[in-house]
Design a protein around this motif. Structure first.
Motif, PDB file in Angstrom:
ATOM      1  N   GLU A   1      16.238  82.806  48.233  1.00 51.08           N
ATOM      2  CA  GLU A   1      15.763  82.449  49.513  1.00 51.08           C
ATOM      3  C   GLU A   1      16.427  83.367  50.559  1.00 51.08           C
ATOM      4  OE1 GLU A   1      16.184  78.468  52.392  1.00 51.08           O
ATOM      5  OE2 GLU A   1      16.883  78.432  50.124  1.00 51.08           O
TER       6      GLU A   1
ATOM      7  N   TYR B   1      27.535  76.455  48.435  1.00 54.98           N
ATOM      8  CA  TYR B   1      27.822  76.140  49.968  1.00 54.98           C
ATOM      9  C   TYR B   1      27.604  77.482  50.596  1.00 54.98           C
ATOM     10  CZ  TYR B   1      29.430  71.722  47.655  1.00 54.98           C
ATOM     11  OH  TYR B   1      29.886  70.723  46.798  1.00 54.98           O
TER      12      TYR B   1
ATOM     13  N   CYS C   1      17.950  81.417  59.855  1.00 55.14           N
ATOM     14  CA  CYS C   1      16.669  80.673  60.747  1.00 55.14           C
ATOM     15  C   CYS C   1      17.072  80.867  62.290  1.00 55.14           C
ATOM     16  CB  CYS C   1      16.382  79.305  60.404  1.00 55.14           C
ATOM     17  SG  CYS C   1      16.045  79.034  58.561  1.00 55.14           S
ATOM     18  N   HIS C   2      18.120  81.337  62.688  1.00 55.23           N
ATOM     19  CA  HIS C   2      18.755  81.291  64.035  1.00 55.23           C
ATOM     20  C   HIS C   2      19.325  82.560  64.459  1.00 55.23           C
ATOM     21  CE1 HIS C   2      17.349  77.137  64.450  1.00 55.23           C
ATOM     22  NE2 HIS C   2      17.953  76.944  63.232  1.00 55.23           N
TER      23      HIS C   2
ATOM     24  N   SER D   1      14.208  85.924  53.355  1.00 52.92           N
ATOM     25  CA  SER D   1      14.672  86.088  54.710  1.00 52.92           C
ATOM     26  C   SER D   1      14.923  87.453  55.395  1.00 52.92           C
ATOM     27  CB  SER D   1      15.522  85.125  55.062  1.00 52.92           C
ATOM     28  OG  SER D   1      15.248  83.757  54.799  1.00 52.92           O
TER      29      SER D   1
ATOM     30  N   ASP E   1      24.067  78.516  51.089  1.00 53.89           N
ATOM     31  CA  ASP E   1      23.345  77.523  52.050  1.00 53.89           C
ATOM     32  C   ASP E   1      23.563  77.647  53.444  1.00 53.89           C
ATOM     33  OD1 ASP E   1      21.789  74.720  52.313  1.00 53.89           O
ATOM     34  OD2 ASP E   1      23.794  74.240  53.013  1.00 53.89           O
ATOM     35  N   SER E   2      24.952  77.919  53.925  1.00 50.31           N
ATOM     36  CA  SER E   2      25.215  78.308  55.166  1.00 50.31           C
ATOM     37  C   SER E   2      24.487  79.446  55.739  1.00 50.31           C
ATOM     38  CB  SER E   2      26.594  78.267  55.473  1.00 50.31           C
ATOM     39  OG  SER E   2      27.460  77.043  55.008  1.00 50.31           O
TER      40      SER E   2
ATOM     41  N   TYR F   1      33.274  79.630  54.777  1.00 51.46           N
ATOM     42  CA  TYR F   1      32.161  80.558  55.544  1.00 51.46           C
ATOM     43  C   TYR F   1      32.874  81.246  56.678  1.00 51.46           C
ATOM     44  CZ  TYR F   1      28.157  82.093  57.751  1.00 51.46           C
ATOM     45  OH  TYR F   1      27.058  82.785  58.389  1.00 51.46           O
TER      46      TYR F   1
ATOM     47  N   ASN G   1      23.309  83.616  65.492  1.00 53.32           N
ATOM     48  CA  ASN G   1      24.386  84.110  64.628  1.00 53.32           C
ATOM     49  C   ASN G   1      23.942  85.493  64.140  1.00 53.32           C
ATOM     50  OD1 ASN G   1      25.320  81.115  63.968  1.00 53.32           O
ATOM     51  ND2 ASN G   1      23.054  80.875  63.664  1.00 53.32           N
TER      52      ASN G   1
ATOM     53  N   CYS H   1      21.767  80.791  54.591  1.00 48.40           N
ATOM     54  CA  CYS H   1      20.279  80.178  54.964  1.00 48.40           C
ATOM     55  C   CYS H   1      20.011  79.758  56.048  1.00 48.40           C
ATOM     56  CB  CYS H   1      19.725  79.666  53.674  1.00 48.40           C
ATOM     57  SG  CYS H   1      19.661  80.502  52.098  1.00 48.40           S
ATOM     58  N   ARG H   2      20.755  78.772  56.169  1.00 47.93           N
ATOM     59  CA  ARG H   2      20.620  77.832  57.559  1.00 47.93           C
ATOM     60  C   ARG H   2      20.799  78.862  58.931  1.00 47.93           C
ATOM     61  NH1 ARG H   2      24.547  74.748  58.137  1.00 47.93           N
ATOM     62  NH2 ARG H   2      25.465  74.649  56.004  1.00 47.93           N
ATOM     63  N   GLN H   3      21.951  79.744  58.707  1.00 47.00           N
ATOM     64  CA  GLN H   3      22.086  80.589  59.982  1.00 47.00           C
ATOM     65  C   GLN H   3      20.915  81.569  60.148  1.00 47.00           C
ATOM     66  OE1 GLN H   3      25.789  81.528  61.157  1.00 47.00           O
ATOM     67  NE2 GLN H   3      26.777  79.482  60.120  1.00 47.00           N
TER      68      GLN H   3
END
Length: 508
Positions: free
Chosen positions: A102, A61, A71-72, A106, A64-65, A18, A76, A67-69
């Protein structure tokens, strides 16, 4: 540490992949080149021939990274660029497509009004990420159409061979394999169509944006998305034919237990996505063509031409009748003469959170290019039998406008206008002949006409107009500004159209 299988099994590959993709969009040229070089080295030492294969094998992987970022985003802001970089390497494949739902949700939220207002600097990066998805979906849908057609023909051959065999067990096994493959194809097609519809939903409001970059990227997404939905619907028709062929075999051999297996993938409704999507997009395309930026206007006209040819002209016939004036107004004024419009003197309502384009008039060359784009759109729609019906209701008006431009002295529009006349002649060549003959014989007053008591004279069929406003092309197309007809231009148009249109008409 040595690169290779141990590097991947220790977890270093997933943690570094990533970061390397993130540095691919760095503003520093040396950082971008170094990241690309490292990705190529890792892909080769890990047993992959390309970086795309490496990223695809570890796509879960990476996403997934992402999608997590997502959210913020305040922490990021580079995430949309990473998503675009990843998709530029691997595109959209059957393996990665389910994983995109997903992050696509977003991204769609960020391109809505509240998201754009909260993170205005991320609108273009997010749009570019959606554009990469739409571009990849277009390629996937095209291959999906070819595969579904090939599968349909293959199933027909297999069913024909089955009828010659008497083994029930063998027939059942073959049908089970065919149904399994058909169900997988249905699910994949629905996923492609669903994500393409999400891309269109996210990009459509941006067509009315005042920013050039946002409009241009959104138009690319619209064009690719509409093409994708058209191919998805065409693939559905082949799947439907395959299903009907299988059902005939099931009923003829009383293998009803296989019917339940085939109906598993039919729980969702296969709705018509293309025309409803185009119905929602059309008002925004009309708003886009009213943009004051000539680059956006030209691109919008090209996108409209593409969409009409894909969706069919019947759907746009009423829309061109009601909204066509926004397109035809671009042809009513010479680029070298600006028409005074009292509406332009009004001061529009200005909202504090909106940016507005410059009110300076653009160059004559830019206006000329916009008019060439509109004339090319008319030519393309007229020549295509699938889309020509879109101009049926407005044929007289459009023909009048194009004849007026072709007969004027604006050399920069001559080839494009003759091309448009050639296209319009595919619909009604007699109308064009009357419009051109009315201008020519009114200007060429010294022509000798043979006396013939059986037929009325030409001056009785086409009485000379008392003023320039009495020309048929003006009455049909409306008054134009700055396009003064000249005899030499009329003669040039007739000379060029004669071998293309009128000779074929005489001997057909």
């Amino acid at each position: 540490m040595c690169l290779g299988k141990h590097f991947a099994s220790s977890g270093f590959l997933h943690s570094s992949l990533y970061l390397l993709l993130e540095n691919l969009v760095s503003s520093n040229f040396h950082v971008r080149n170094a990241s690309d070089a490292v990705l190529h080295v890792i892909s080769l030492t890990s047993g992959y021939t390309t970086v795309g294969e490496l990223v695809l094998a570890n796509a879960d992987y990476v996403i997934d990274s992402i999608c997590r970022q997502l959210c913020h985003l305040d922490l990021n802001p580079h995430v949309p660029n990473v998503l675009a970089a990843m998709l530029s390497y691997i595109g959209v494949t059957e393996k990665i497509l389910p994983l995109l739902e997903e992050p696509m949700h977003s991204v769609s939220l960020e391109l809505e009004i509240l998201g754009r207002h909260k993170h205005p600097d991320l609108t273009i990066p997010f749009l570019k990420a959606v554009a990469e998805i739409a571009k990849s979906l277009k390629r996937e849908a095209a291959s999906l159409l070819v595969e579904s057609e090939s599968f349909f023909k293959q199933v027909e051959l297999q069913i024909s061979d089955m009828e010659q065999k008497s083994q029930t067990d063998s027939r059942r096994e073959q049908l089970e394999a065919i149904i399994f493959k058909l169900n997988n194809s249905k699910r994949y097609r629905r996923t492609v169509g669903s994500i393409a519809a999400s891309c269109l939903t996210a990009a459509t409001p941006l067509l009315a944006s005042s920013g050039q970059a946002a409009c241009l990227v959104a138009l690319d997404i619209i064009e690719d998305g509409i093409s994708t939905l058209a191919n998805v619907e065409a693939a559905y028709r082949h799947e439907k034919g395959t299903k009907e062929a299988i059902e005939e075999v099931i009923q003829s051999h009383s293998l009803y237990q296989l019917q339940d297996t085939m109906d598993v993938a039919d729980e969702e409704t296969d709705e018509n996505r293309l025309l409803p999507a185009m119905n929602r997009i059309w008002p925004f395309l009309v708003a886009c063509v009213r943009n004051t930026d000539p680059v956006v206007m030209r691109r919008c006209v090209g996108a409209v031409s593409c969409c009409v040819q894909i969706c069919g002209g019947d759907f746009f016939s009423r829309r061109f009748h009601t909204d066509g004036s926004h397109f035809w107004r671009l042809l009513t004024t010479s680029p070298f003469l600006r028409k005074a419009d009292p509406k332009e003197d009004r001061i529009p309502l200005r909202l504090p959170y909106r940016s507005y384009p410059s009110e300076e008039s653009y160059a004559e060359v830019s206006s000329l290019k916009v008019q060439v784009a509109v004339l090319n759109m008319i030519a393309d729609l007229s020549r295509n039998k699938r889309s020509s019906s879109a101009l049926a209701v407005v044929l007289k008006k459009v023909s009048g406008l194009v004849v007026g431009i072709a007969c004027s002295g604006v050399l920069g529009l001559r080839n494009a206008s003759i091309n448009a006349l050639h296209g319009l002649a595919c619909i009604d060549p007699d109308l064009l002949w009357l419009l051109l003959a009315d201008v020519y014989f009114s200007l060429k007053k010294d022509l000798p006409f043979p006396s013939n008591i059986e037929f009325p004279g030409l001056d009785e069929i086409l009485p000379p107009p008392s003023s320039s406003n009495q020309y048929l092309y003006v009455q049909y197309g409306g008054r134009s500004y700055g396009f003064d007809v000249s005899l030499s231009s009329v003669e040039t148009v007739l000379e060029k159209l004669r071998p293309l249109v009128f000779i074929d008409q005489m001997y057909s």
